[in-house]
Design an enzyme around this catalytic site. Structure first.
Site, short mmCIF file in Angstrom:
data_model
loop_
_atom_site.label_atom_id
_atom_site.label_comp_id
_atom_site.label_asym_id
_atom_site.label_seq_id
_atom_site.Cartn_x
_atom_site.Cartn_y
_atom_site.Cartn_z
N SER A 176 13.81 -38.85 -17.45
CA SER A 176 13.86 -39.69 -16.26
C SER A 176 15.20 -40.42 -16.19
O SER A 176 15.90 -40.54 -17.19
CB SER A 176 12.75 -40.72 -16.30
OG SER A 176 11.53 -40.06 -16.23
N VAL A 177 15.48 -40.91 -15.01
CA VAL A 177 16.67 -41.74 -14.82
C VAL A 177 16.60 -42.86 -15.86
O VAL A 177 15.55 -43.43 -16.11
CB VAL A 177 16.64 -42.35 -13.40
CG1 VAL A 177 17.84 -43.25 -13.17
CG2 VAL A 177 16.58 -41.26 -12.36
N ASP A 178 17.72 -43.14 -16.48
CA ASP A 178 17.82 -44.24 -17.45
C ASP A 178 17.20 -43.94 -18.82
O ASP A 178 17.14 -44.82 -19.67
CB ASP A 178 17.19 -45.55 -16.92
CG ASP A 178 17.97 -46.09 -15.74
OD1 ASP A 178 19.17 -45.76 -15.64
OD2 ASP A 178 17.38 -46.82 -14.94
N ASP A 179 16.70 -42.73 -19.04
CA ASP A 179 16.18 -42.43 -20.38
C ASP A 179 17.30 -42.30 -21.39
O ASP A 179 17.06 -42.35 -22.59
CB ASP A 179 15.37 -41.12 -20.37
CG ASP A 179 14.01 -41.32 -19.72
OD1 ASP A 179 13.56 -42.48 -19.65
OD2 ASP A 179 13.42 -40.32 -19.29
N SER A 226 5.59 -20.88 20.50
CA SER A 226 6.34 -20.28 19.38
C SER A 226 7.55 -21.16 19.03
O SER A 226 8.69 -20.75 19.28
CB SER A 226 6.74 -18.84 19.65
OG SER A 226 7.21 -18.66 20.97
N LEU A 252 8.65 -25.25 25.61
CA LEU A 252 7.75 -26.40 25.45
C LEU A 252 6.47 -26.21 26.27
O LEU A 252 6.47 -25.44 27.24
CB LEU A 252 8.45 -27.67 25.93
CG LEU A 252 9.62 -28.19 25.10
CD1 LEU A 252 10.35 -29.29 25.87
CD2 LEU A 252 9.11 -28.73 23.76
N SER A 253 5.44 -26.95 25.91
CA SER A 253 4.24 -26.99 26.73
C SER A 253 4.63 -27.55 28.10
O SER A 253 5.36 -28.54 28.18
CB SER A 253 3.20 -27.90 26.06
OG SER A 253 2.10 -28.07 26.92
#
Ligand SMILES: Nc1ncnc2c1ncn2[C@@H]1O[C@H](COP(=O)(O)OS(=O)(=O)O)[C@@H](OP(=O)(O)O)[C@H]1O
Ligand SMILES: Nc1ncnc2c1ncn2[C@@H]1O[C@H](COP(=O)(O)OP(=O)(O)O)[C@@H](O)[C@H]1O
Length: 635
Positions: free
Chosen positions: A34-37, A544, A471-472
């Site tokens: 992990s970050v900062d490990d 579509s 479009l609809s």
């Protein structure tokens, strides 16, 4: 590399030393956490203690540590060395896979440093696919995190056999043995549910260097090796040279009429001149006549070598084919069961056509069934209709043609694949083939005497698909209806497929999620194709909304049969028309994924025809469509 200025490359002692070093076995190490490990600090520490830094790098590090360092005046801040990019310093995270090289008297190492930030799972999966061992960093104060679980699952999926859980920052918990034991027990319990046969837990402090490259006096209770000791002595569980011979063909070399060879990298086993070989997927056989390399011909070659193979007979071999020993073939299929790691912000949609690259082969591919996704912390299978970024799923993958491969467990190079978006060309996923599915092999295309041309000729016309997208409320149904009336009036045989109507029957099980729309279009495209087989001029009027599926529909039809008509009207115009009151409902929050509001519409980039229904009367536009068909000699 050693400390000090590098000697001149022409020096014989350097050449001798380099040659000697090349003999040492190579170990590919992946670091993740992990970050900062403390990954970057650990890598910096390894490089420093293995004396793999130049003097100028050290000097810069000293200055940088004093200026930006976070480790106090007594320690070099190795993270600054490794997180060398300015952007990373600002964000405090590592953003790509960085490869670093160093060697000790016993071994050569390639270290892959992968980011721990959750959205960068893709980099880790990429690096894991070539690593021998992974070092998973855990902060002693925090223990295993969700991210650690996710990484361990990815490592086991990616076929890694060796992992080290490096419990870092032991100095910050006073080298408390109980803390280490608890984390080590947790890690072993989790790994027991994974396919990670070799897991070692080590306490260390990357900052002080304790138990990284020297034993930790601070932990007399730890009888085991230091991290570097462990990495130097690790005996890899798998050796690709022991597997069956595998040669994915990268290209065909034909410098002159007299020579034809297949170039590529041997990814499994060994081969010798005279061996009977088979070419897959075709299954043709021949014998190996020559093994050609830049340094002359060889009698035999093994995994890891790039060579040109010359066959005795003039068999057809192309890029993407696989050469094996005739007696040890590889599976060939157009359907497989696979694990997929999704890497794209847009979700994986079953039914959507992607490009798959498997070894050197490339083919169209679709996920035809997403069986489940995995909860990567508990490994529980969960129901899923799509996969989001960083999710892992198990699916049936269907290729456009048969390909040669091996299950990933047996050969990572032969069974790993990536999925590519056809329109953007971006890598959107990677995966591992678990096993071939043979269902499709038993279904053959049944030829018929009367074909599409004959059926169309009887009707005195050419078949076609007129695909209306928009479009609809844009006017698709109105225009398609007028065009059909004109074609009918001209004596043509037609069929009109309208979204609203087809959704009452064939597609009544589908809603309006992205995944359902993909399936909706896949089915109607297949139906339209059958209609062209019947010799009909087929009009399709579906929103579509996605480019990928419209492209799929086009690809399904023979060249020249498909006409895409973009029925265009601004959203505001469609909304003002609102013949069914759906926009009003969507605005009121009653239809959450209405096209144009909560769900995207991707306008065609190069339609065959664009009609602006806010500017022209439907009859004028219908005449335009007819004129286009005439101009193309389709009617
Ligand atoms: N959420 C949502 N979004 C879009 N459209 C909706 C939705 N819910 C219902 N409807 C009605 O369904 C019609 C669109 O169906 P399609 O099969 O053409 O849609 S799609 O191609 O799968 O996107 C569409 O018909 P048209 O107005 O003729 O386009 C609508 O009447
Ligand atoms: N070219 C056009 N000019 C003006 N109005 C149109 C035009 N085409 C369609 N309309 C109107 O727009 C509305 C929606 O048309 P429709 O064909 O049902 O759209 P869609 O099938 O795309 O949802 C209808 O009221 C229709 O009369």
């Amino acid at each position: 590399m050693r400390a000090g200025s590098p000697p001149s490359p022409s020096s014989p002692s350097l050449a001798a030393r380099l040659a000697q070093r090349e003999q040492r076995p190579l170990l590919r190490v992946l670091t993740c956490g992990s970050v900062d490990d403390g990954k970057s600090t650990l890598i910096g520490r390894l490089l420093h203690d293995a004396q793999a830094l130049y003097d100028d790098q050290l000097a810069a590090l000293r200055t940088d540590s004093a200026r930006h360092g976070t480790t106090g005046p007594d320690h070099l801040d190795f993270a600054l060395l490794v997180d060398g990019l300015a952007a990373e310093r600002e964000q405090g995270i590592t953003i790509d896979v960085a490869y670093r090289y160093f060697s000790t008297p016993r071994r050569r190492f390639i270290l892959a440093d992968t980011p721990g930030h959750p959205q960068y799972t893709r980099n880790m999966a990429t690096a894991a696919s070539t690593a021998d061992v992974a070092v998973l960093l855990v902060d002693a104060r925090l223990g295993l995190l969700a991210q650690t679980h996710r990484h361990a699952v990815l490592l086991s999926l990616m076929g890694l056999r060796h992992a080290v859980v490096a419990v870092n920052k032991m100095d910050l918990v006073g080298w408390d043995e109980a803390v280490f034991r608890r984390i080590a027990d947790d890690a072993r319990a989790f790994a027991a549910r994974l396919d990670l046969p070799d897991l070692t837990c080590l306490p260390l402090s990357a900052l002080t260097g304790a138990n990284v490259t020297r034993p930790a006096d601070e932990a007399p209770w730890h009888a085991g090796p230091s991290l570097l000791d462990h990495l130097e002595t690790l005996a890899p569980l798998t050796d690709p040279v022991l597997g069956p011979f595998r040669f994915p063909v990268q290209g065909v070399s034909r410098p002159d009429a007299g020579f034809r060879g297949q170039t590529g990298l041997i990814v499994g086993g060994m081969v010798s001149v005279g061996d009977p070989l088979a070419v897959w997927p075709s299954g043709q056989t021949s014998r190996l006549a020559r093994i050609v390399t830049a340094d002359g011909d060889l009698e035999s070659a093994r995994a890891g070598q790039s060579v040109t193979l010359v066959l005795q007979d003039p068999v057809d071999v192309a890029r993407g084919d696989v050469l094996t020993l005739a007696r040890a073939p590889c599976p060939v299929s157009d359907q497989v069961s696979a694990h997929v790691v999704w890497m794209d912000p847009a979700p994986l949609l079953p039914g959507r056509p992607y490009l798959a690259r498997i070894g050197t082969a490339e083919t169209g591919a679709k996920v035809t069934a997403l069986k489940h996704r995995l909860d990567v912390s508990t490994l529980t299978p969960l129901a899923a209709r799509t996969l989001d970024m960083n999710e892992v799923g198990v699916c049936t993958l269907s290729f456009d043609r048969a390909v040669a491969f091996d299950p990933y467990r047996e050969n990572r190079d032969m069974g790993g694949f990536i999925l590519i978006d056809r329109l953007s060309n971006a890598t959107v996923g990677c995966g591992m083939i678990d096993f071939p599915l043979r269902r499709a092999a038993n279904i053959h295309w049944q030829p018929t005497r009367i074909d599409r041309t004959a059926r169309a000729a009887a009707k005195g016309q050419k078949p076609a698909v007129l695909w209306f997208t928009g479009l609809s409320g844009s006017g698709k149904s109105t225009l398609a209806d007028r065009v059909e009336q004109r074609l009918h009036g001209l004596g043509h045989h037609t069929m009109l497929l309208d979204g609203d109507n087809v959704r009452h029957g064939l597609n009544r099980d589908l809603g309006f999620t992205d995944a359902d729309r993909v399936e909706n279009i896949r089915r109607v495209a297949e139906v339209a194709r059958l209609m062209t087989e019947a010799g009909l001029i087929t009009l399709v009027s579906f929103i579509s909304p996605f480019r990928a599926e419209r492209q799929m529909a086009r690809d399904l039809m023979d060249e020249g049969l498909f006409v895409e008509i973009f029925v265009d009207a601004p959203l505001a115009v469609c909304e003002a028309r609102d013949p069914k009151g759906l926009y009003a409902k969507a605005r009121a929050g009653l239809i959450p994924n209405f096209t144009g509001l909560g769900s995207p519409y991707e306008p065609p980039e190069a339609p065959d025809l664009r009609v602006a229904t806010d500017q022209q009367d439907p009859d004028v536009l219908a005449d335009e469509v007819i004129a286009l068909l005439r101009a193309r000699a389709m009617i």
